[in-house]
Design an enzyme around this catalytic site. Structure first.
Site, PDB file in Angstrom:
ATOM      1  N   HIS A  68       0.830  -1.197   0.000  1.00  0.00           N
ATOM      2  CA  HIS A  68       0.000   0.000   0.000  1.00  0.00           C
ATOM      3  C   HIS A  68       0.869   1.253   0.000  1.00  0.00           C
ATOM      4  O   HIS A  68       1.770   1.375   0.827  1.00  0.00           O
ATOM      5  CB  HIS A  68      -0.889   0.031   1.249  1.00  0.00           C
ATOM      6  CG  HIS A  68      -1.633  -1.235   1.512  1.00  0.00           C
ATOM      7  ND1 HIS A  68      -1.941  -1.664   2.775  1.00  0.00           N
ATOM      8  CD2 HIS A  68      -2.131  -2.176   0.663  1.00  0.00           C
ATOM      9  CE1 HIS A  68      -2.600  -2.803   2.714  1.00  0.00           C
ATOM     10  NE2 HIS A  68      -2.727  -3.136   1.442  1.00  0.00           N
ATOM     11  N   TYR A 131       3.295   2.111  13.506  1.00  0.00           N
ATOM     12  CA  TYR A 131       3.716   3.145  12.549  1.00  0.00           C
ATOM     13  C   TYR A 131       3.072   4.489  12.872  1.00  0.00           C
ATOM     14  O   TYR A 131       1.916   4.588  13.266  1.00  0.00           O
ATOM     15  CB  TYR A 131       3.424   2.743  11.102  1.00  0.00           C
ATOM     16  CG  TYR A 131       2.010   2.340  10.782  1.00  0.00           C
ATOM     17  CD1 TYR A 131       1.139   3.224  10.145  1.00  0.00           C
ATOM     18  CD2 TYR A 131       1.550   1.064  11.075  1.00  0.00           C
ATOM     19  CE1 TYR A 131      -0.136   2.856   9.824  1.00  0.00           C
ATOM     20  CE2 TYR A 131       0.261   0.680  10.760  1.00  0.00           C
ATOM     21  CZ  TYR A 131      -0.585   1.584  10.128  1.00  0.00           C
ATOM     22  OH  TYR A 131      -1.874   1.208   9.810  1.00  0.00           O
TER      23      TYR A 131
END
Length: 464
Positions: A68, A131
């Protein structure tokens, strides 16, 4: 064994950076600074401004996610376990399709720039993957994603666990092959003041940019912060300003000058700061009183009139934006009404003008201003304030007028030199700086040398 020191490493994908993270352990377990802005900026990490932290728990070995590419920057790390991580550059440009892989444990983090496809495969059960991102997720954000299939034969990622034995979502299995991928375009450029002399010149150096005039985006009106999807923009060049120097001294002009040159600029600065946008703001010699022989970038402000005061306020505001260039110029000449065209017209009509001879400076041609702005941005010059005018020997306005007369075949002596006080005697006018010379050492040190303003003047007259 002592922990490895904090260090940054480049990869074959531009902007994709690997960080070694010190991990301190004892009989109780371990500790690490997973994100430490000051230390990480010191080793070269971009100041990307994270606003959201996400955590992905992966129950099994072989969980595989991606590939992605999101419209924001990411800072990925592992809290527990290990992953095999892979990235594919899905941005427009020569590095499209480039691949980088690495194994990540708690001692490694990776900065992933916007548009680079991110993926990983877990190598231990109970792996926790974390993240940071520098934009908030929203339901419509997915429309801006770009994807490539985990099994794409072109990128040819050598997954430790074959994909037919791995745990994948149906959505990830359906991603397109690289040949069908829609590359992610770069963040957009917006130029304000589209119809001004500099705005027209900027069209030549930023042909793919968006251009807006006051009707399209009025900085002095409410709602600037939500007027556009600002995260889609990477650069704003503010060439818009209230520049009616004499009218700024009136009641209505004073309000208009402050609204455009200070209040509106403050809104633009908030937009740039909140969205990580580089802001280029065009300034003026009028922020100084003109009593010095030259005005370096760090000279304290000393404006004489309302126009200069409002512009000085705007400069001070823009200086608070983390990514900013204040480009200070003077005596601007370009495509539009200006002093050179006025003198050329007077010469042709047989008018003998009185022109001030005690104001000294250098002409700034918009083609050179536009090229200098593009140079600062593209070269990665240090953020800050830069003087940008023509180079060469300064002249008075009267001397410039005589040169224009001579160039069009008129008698230079027809230009009558007067002092500023004589010229404005009996008129309502704003005070002017008598010395507008801006030293160019700082911008020349970045590798950009403006043309001699008299050479540029001759070229301008030959094509105008």
């Amino acid at each position: 064994m002592p922990p490895k020191p904090l260090a940054l490493h480049e990869t074959p994908i531009p902007g994709l950076l690997v960080l070694d993270l010190p991990v301190l352990g004892d009989n109780r377990g371990w500790f690490k600074e997973n994100w430490q802005r000051e230390k990480m900026l010191a080793v070269g990490l971009p100041d990307f401004g994270p606003v959201q932290n996400n955590v992905s728990f992966n129950d099994e070995v072989g969980v595989t996610r991606g590939i992605h590419a999101e419209p924001w920057d990411k800072f990925v790390s592992v809290v527990h376990g290990r992953v095999f991580a892979a990235w594919v550059d899905l941005r427009e440009g020569p590095s499209f399709g480039s691949v980088f892989t690495i194994e990540i444990d708690p001692s490694v983090a990776v900065f992933v720039p916007r548009g680079v496809g991110n993926s990983y495969q877990t190598l231990e059960p109970g792996t926790v993957y974390s993240y940071l991102v520098n934009d908030h997720w929203s339901p419509d954000a997915g429309a801006k994603y770009t994807f490539v299939n985990l099994a794409d034969e072109t990128v040819a990622i050598d997954w430790p666990i074959p994909l037919d034995e791995a745990v994948l979502s149906d959505k990830d299995k359906a991603h397109p092959r690289l040949a069908e991928v829609r590359p992610m375009p770069p963040r957009k450029t917006l130029v304000l003041g589209a119809n001004g002399q500099l705005g027209r010149a900027l069209r030549e150096v930023y042909p793919g940019a968006e251009f807006a005039d006051r009707a399209a985006l009025d900085l002095a009106s409410p709602g600037v912060e939500t007027a556009r999807p600002w995260r889609d923009y990477g650069l704003i060049v503010n060439a818009a300003a209230y520049t009616r120097v004499d009218e700024a001294e009136t009641d209505a002009g004073r309000r208009a000058a402050w609204a455009a040159n200070a209040t509106g600029v403050a809104a633009l600065a908030r937009v740039a700061t909140a969205n990580g946008i580089t802001l280029v703001h065009v300034s003026t010699d009028y922020v100084f009183d003109g009593t010095a022989d030259g005005h370096p970038e760090d000279e304290p402000f000393s404006p004489l009139g309302v126009y200069g005061q409002s512009k000085a306020a705007g400069d001070a505001i823009v200086a608070t934006v983390p990514r900013h260039y204040v480009v200070r110029t003077s005596w601007v000449i370009g495509d539009g009404p200006n002093f050179v065209r006025t003198m050329k017209g007077l010469a042709g009509r047989g008018v003998d003008p009185a022109v001030v001879d005690d104001q000294v400076g250098r002409l700034s041609f918009t083609s050179d201003l536009a090229a200098g702005i593009r140079h600062l941005v593209d070269s990665g010059a240090a953020y800050g304030t830069y003087n940008l005018t023509g180079s060469g020997a300064p002249l008075s306005w009267a001397a410039v007028a005589r040169r224009v007369f001579a160039a069009v075949g008129a008698e230079p002596a027809r230009v009558r030199a007067v002092t500023t006080d004589e010229y404005f005697s009996g008129k309502s006018a704003a005070p002017r700086p008598l010395n507008s010379v801006l030293p160019l050492d700082k911008i020349e040190a970045t590798g950009f040398t403006p043309r001699d303003h008299l050479v540029a003047l001759d070229d301008y007259l030959s094509h105008d």
